[in-house]
Design a protein around this motif. Sequence first.
Motif, short mmCIF file in Angstrom:
data_model
loop_
_atom_site.label_atom_id
_atom_site.label_comp_id
_atom_site.label_asym_id
_atom_site.label_seq_id
_atom_site.Cartn_x
_atom_site.Cartn_y
_atom_site.Cartn_z
N THR A 78 1.56 -42.50 -20.59
CA THR A 78 0.13 -42.51 -20.89
C THR A 78 -0.15 -41.66 -22.12
N TRP A 79 0.52 -40.54 -22.22
CA TRP A 79 0.40 -39.65 -23.39
C TRP A 79 0.76 -40.43 -24.66
N SER A 80 1.89 -41.13 -24.63
CA SER A 80 2.34 -41.90 -25.80
C SER A 80 1.35 -43.01 -26.16
N ARG A 81 0.86 -43.71 -25.14
CA ARG A 81 -0.09 -44.80 -25.38
C ARG A 81 -1.40 -44.29 -25.96
N THR A 82 -1.79 -43.09 -25.55
CA THR A 82 -3.01 -42.48 -26.07
C THR A 82 -2.85 -42.14 -27.55
N LEU A 83 -1.71 -41.60 -27.91
CA LEU A 83 -1.44 -41.29 -29.32
C LEU A 83 -1.43 -42.57 -30.16
N GLU A 84 -0.84 -43.62 -29.61
CA GLU A 84 -0.77 -44.89 -30.32
C GLU A 84 -2.16 -45.49 -30.54
N LYS A 85 -3.01 -45.40 -29.54
CA LYS A 85 -4.34 -46.03 -29.64
C LYS A 85 -5.26 -45.28 -30.58
N TYR A 86 -5.28 -43.95 -30.49
CA TYR A 86 -6.29 -43.18 -31.22
C TYR A 86 -5.77 -42.50 -32.49
N ASN A 87 -4.46 -42.35 -32.57
CA ASN A 87 -3.85 -41.71 -33.75
C ASN A 87 -4.47 -40.34 -34.04
N HIS A 88 -4.70 -39.57 -32.97
CA HIS A 88 -5.18 -38.20 -33.09
C HIS A 88 -4.17 -37.29 -32.39
N PRO A 89 -3.95 -36.09 -32.91
CA PRO A 89 -2.95 -35.21 -32.32
C PRO A 89 -3.37 -34.65 -30.96
N ILE A 90 -2.39 -34.45 -30.10
CA ILE A 90 -2.56 -33.76 -28.83
C ILE A 90 -1.53 -32.64 -28.80
N THR A 91 -2.01 -31.42 -28.81
CA THR A 91 -1.11 -30.26 -28.85
C THR A 91 -0.54 -29.99 -27.46
N ALA A 92 0.76 -29.75 -27.38
CA ALA A 92 1.40 -29.44 -26.10
C ALA A 92 1.73 -27.96 -26.01
N TYR A 93 1.42 -27.39 -24.86
CA TYR A 93 1.80 -26.00 -24.57
C TYR A 93 2.80 -26.02 -23.43
N TYR A 94 3.86 -25.21 -23.59
CA TYR A 94 4.97 -25.22 -22.65
C TYR A 94 5.12 -23.86 -21.95
N PRO A 95 5.79 -23.83 -20.79
CA PRO A 95 6.04 -22.55 -20.12
C PRO A 95 6.92 -21.65 -20.98
N ASP A 96 6.71 -20.34 -20.85
CA ASP A 96 7.58 -19.39 -21.51
C ASP A 96 9.00 -19.58 -20.97
N ALA A 97 9.95 -19.82 -21.85
CA ALA A 97 11.31 -20.19 -21.44
C ALA A 97 11.98 -19.10 -20.61
N LEU A 98 11.85 -17.84 -21.02
CA LEU A 98 12.52 -16.75 -20.30
C LEU A 98 11.93 -16.54 -18.91
N SER A 99 10.60 -16.63 -18.80
CA SER A 99 9.96 -16.48 -17.48
C SER A 99 10.38 -17.58 -16.53
N LEU A 100 10.42 -18.80 -17.04
CA LEU A 100 10.81 -19.93 -16.21
C LEU A 100 12.29 -19.84 -15.82
N GLN A 101 13.11 -19.46 -16.77
CA GLN A 101 14.55 -19.33 -16.52
C GLN A 101 14.81 -18.29 -15.42
N LYS A 102 14.13 -17.16 -15.48
CA LYS A 102 14.29 -16.10 -14.50
C LYS A 102 13.82 -16.55 -13.12
N PHE A 103 12.67 -17.21 -13.08
CA PHE A 103 12.10 -17.69 -11.82
C PHE A 103 13.04 -18.67 -11.12
N ILE A 104 13.57 -19.62 -11.87
CA ILE A 104 14.45 -20.63 -11.27
C ILE A 104 15.79 -20.01 -10.88
N ALA A 105 16.27 -19.08 -11.68
CA ALA A 105 17.54 -18.42 -11.35
C ALA A 105 17.43 -17.66 -10.03
#
Length: 243
Positions: A78-105
């Motif tokens: 759906t994200w890809s189809r939205t970009l294709e239809k409107y040609n406007h950027p959607i900024t992605a924010y991701y989890p902090d890698a170290l925090s996530l790595q520690k939590f899963i470990a």
Amino acid sequence: MTQTDPQSEIQQISQLAQSADIAQNLRDIAAQYPGQVIFSTSFSWEDQAISHIIFSENLDIQVFTLDTGRMFPETYSTWSRTLEKYNHPITAYYPDALSLQKFIAEKGPNSFYESVENRKQCCHIRKVEPLQRALNGKKVWITGIRAEHSPNRHDMTQVEWDGSNNVVKYHPILHWTTDETIAFINTNNIPYNPLHDKGFVSIGCAPCTRAIRPGEDFRAGRWWWEDASKKECGLHVHAEVKS
């Protein structure tokens, strides 16, 4: 530095959001706060409807999403189809890698099934902290919240103060029904998540979301192993301004 007066900000944005025309409200808010208005999308029916308005009107509103790393393939499509239809950027924010790595470990990849505490910690790492980064320095946060989605949202107002993130939140379609939302999607030929056609209402991370059965509450498809009163991920739980 001038300190924000929550009541004054709420009053000003409430005045800008009085029209029945949501596009006009968003246009006026964006004009009043250039570069300081942001919209969060999870690519749900509701969020796709608002994205359509923002992109079609070419409004000065940044659109972003929180990519938790556990989303459904259909959501990414759906994200890809939205970009294709409107040609406007959607900024992605991701989890902090170290925090996530520690939590899963320490607790494993599926510890959220084991306790509410683990689940909320997972939500904080994957959603809440990235959201804080996205909202930093912004004045207005637009959301796709609808009152039907959760019992604790029935008493929400369309404009409110988020004391946790120091922004005003505006919920333009808070009082839309599901039928009205779907009709808007169909009328405007807006791409939507195909999981909605399979009984999924509120769509989040794949391990924590299921389709609801006939007669079940909207929120029954999220964290179904928990008590209904605990079903919030923390994105919309905040200290409110005192009058």
